[in-house]
Design a protein around this motif. Structure first.
Motif, short mmCIF file in Angstrom:
data_model
loop_
_atom_site.label_atom_id
_atom_site.label_comp_id
_atom_site.label_asym_id
_atom_site.label_seq_id
_atom_site.Cartn_x
_atom_site.Cartn_y
_atom_site.Cartn_z
N LEU A 6 15.41 -3.81 35.82
CA LEU A 6 14.75 -5.12 35.94
C LEU A 6 15.66 -6.25 35.47
N VAL A 7 16.41 -6.02 34.39
CA VAL A 7 17.32 -7.05 33.89
C VAL A 7 18.45 -7.31 34.89
N LEU A 8 19.05 -6.26 35.42
CA LEU A 8 20.13 -6.43 36.40
C LEU A 8 19.63 -7.15 37.66
N THR A 9 18.44 -6.81 38.11
CA THR A 9 17.89 -7.47 39.29
C THR A 9 17.57 -8.93 38.97
N GLY A 10 17.06 -9.19 37.77
CA GLY A 10 16.79 -10.57 37.34
C GLY A 10 18.06 -11.39 37.23
N VAL A 11 19.11 -10.80 36.68
CA VAL A 11 20.40 -11.49 36.58
C VAL A 11 20.92 -11.81 37.98
N ALA A 12 20.79 -10.86 38.89
CA ALA A 12 21.24 -11.10 40.27
C ALA A 12 20.45 -12.25 40.89
N LEU A 13 19.15 -12.34 40.61
CA LEU A 13 18.34 -13.44 41.15
C LEU A 13 18.79 -14.78 40.57
N VAL A 14 19.06 -14.83 39.28
CA VAL A 14 19.55 -16.07 38.65
C VAL A 14 20.88 -16.47 39.28
N LEU A 15 21.78 -15.51 39.46
CA LEU A 15 23.07 -15.81 40.09
C LEU A 15 22.88 -16.31 41.52
N ALA A 16 21.91 -15.75 42.23
CA ALA A 16 21.62 -16.19 43.60
C ALA A 16 21.19 -17.64 43.63
N VAL A 17 20.34 -18.03 42.70
CA VAL A 17 19.87 -19.41 42.66
C VAL A 17 21.02 -20.34 42.28
N VAL A 18 21.82 -19.96 41.30
CA VAL A 18 22.95 -20.78 40.86
C VAL A 18 24.00 -20.89 41.98
N ALA A 19 24.15 -19.85 42.79
CA ALA A 19 25.15 -19.85 43.85
C ALA A 19 24.84 -20.86 44.95
N TRP A 20 23.62 -21.40 44.98
CA TRP A 20 23.29 -22.44 45.96
C TRP A 20 23.88 -23.79 45.57
N VAL A 21 24.31 -23.96 44.30
CA VAL A 21 24.78 -25.25 43.81
C VAL A 21 26.16 -25.63 44.34
N PRO A 22 27.16 -24.75 44.27
CA PRO A 22 28.49 -25.15 44.76
C PRO A 22 28.48 -25.40 46.27
N LYS A 23 29.51 -26.10 46.71
CA LYS A 23 29.67 -26.35 48.14
C LYS A 23 29.75 -25.02 48.88
N SER A 24 29.18 -24.98 50.07
CA SER A 24 29.18 -23.77 50.90
C SER A 24 30.61 -23.29 51.15
N GLY A 25 30.88 -22.04 50.80
CA GLY A 25 32.20 -21.46 51.00
C GLY A 25 33.17 -21.70 49.87
N ALA A 26 32.73 -22.40 48.80
CA ALA A 26 33.60 -22.67 47.66
C ALA A 26 33.92 -21.37 46.92
N THR A 27 35.03 -21.37 46.22
CA THR A 27 35.44 -20.19 45.47
C THR A 27 34.38 -19.78 44.45
N LEU A 28 33.76 -20.75 43.78
CA LEU A 28 32.72 -20.43 42.80
C LEU A 28 31.54 -19.73 43.47
N GLU A 29 31.15 -20.18 44.66
CA GLU A 29 30.05 -19.53 45.37
C GLU A 29 30.42 -18.09 45.72
N ILE A 30 31.66 -17.87 46.14
CA ILE A 30 32.12 -16.53 46.50
C ILE A 30 32.10 -15.62 45.26
N VAL A 31 32.56 -16.14 44.13
CA VAL A 31 32.57 -15.35 42.89
C VAL A 31 31.15 -15.02 42.45
N LEU A 32 30.27 -16.03 42.45
CA LEU A 32 28.87 -15.79 42.06
C LEU A 32 28.21 -14.77 42.99
N SER A 33 28.49 -14.87 44.28
CA SER A 33 27.93 -13.92 45.25
C SER A 33 28.47 -12.52 45.00
N GLY A 34 29.75 -12.42 44.64
CA GLY A 34 30.33 -11.12 44.34
C GLY A 34 29.71 -10.47 43.11
N VAL A 35 29.48 -11.26 42.07
CA VAL A 35 28.85 -10.73 40.86
C VAL A 35 27.40 -10.35 41.16
#
Length: 184
Positions: A6-35
């Motif tokens: 549950l914690v890992l899935t919750g962390v992934a959900l938080v990362l998913a929401v945060v990954a919407w913030v950077p510009k589409s295709g930005a390195t930060l978005e790619i890193v967040l998506s990878g994690v």
């Protein structure tokens, strides 16, 4: 193990929401998506190594249902744009799948609806729903994919590639998120 899943899935959900913030295709978005993808992979491995969700209290299973559903809808967008950005590396501007977004407008909203419908149909035990969702999407996008009036800044091949890569990434993500719940 339930808490870790549950914690890992919750962390992934938080990362998913945060990954919407950077510009589409930005390195930060790619890193967040990878994690985020790594968290989901670790969750899957834990479930496969154990007994899946078999024996879980219904309340915990329901929490996983809601969190993984949110992850399916929210996480697919940044993951898809990250994959498209990685595909674009080395392409010219006219071959860019990012530029093809000019033709395929509304992709983020359509993708979220698509992932929600696919997740829901799998969790409800009706996998045939995937075929219906994909048929509707394909029929609705067909005019845009075949239109001769596309902007000169985009090749028809780039538009088709964006549609295919985006759809496959989106669908695979939703199916993977739903798979957590089917690990009984």
């Amino acid at each position: 193990m339930t808490a870790v899943v549950l914690v890992l899935t919750g962390v992934a959900l938080v990362l998913a929401v945060v990954a919407w913030v950077p510009k589409s295709g930005a390195t930060l978005e790619i890193v967040l998506s990878g994690v985020m993808l790594a968290c989901l992979t670790a969750t899957g491995i834990l479930l496969l190594a154990g007994h899946g969700v078999q024996g879980w209290r219904e309340a915990w299973w329901n929490i996983l249902l809601m969190v993984s559903g949110g992850l399916a809808v929210a996480g697919g967008g940044p993951l898809t744009t990250s994959v498209l950005a990685l595909v674009d590396r080395g392409n010219t501007r006219s071959q860019s799948t990012q530029q093809a977004g000019e033709v395929l407008r509304g992709g983020a909203l359509i993708g979220a609806l698509e992932r929600g419908a696919i997740y829901g149909s799998i969790v409800a035990g009706w996998p045939e729903g995937i075929a219906i969702v994909l048929a509707i999407k394909g029929l609705a996008r067909y005019p845009e994919l075949r239109s001769p009036d596309q902007p000169a800044s985009v090749t028809p091949t780039a538009v088709a590639e964006r549609f295919i890569i985006g759809t496959f990434t989106s669908v695979l993500w939703a199916v993977t998120c739903a798979g957590l719940l089917l690990s009984r």
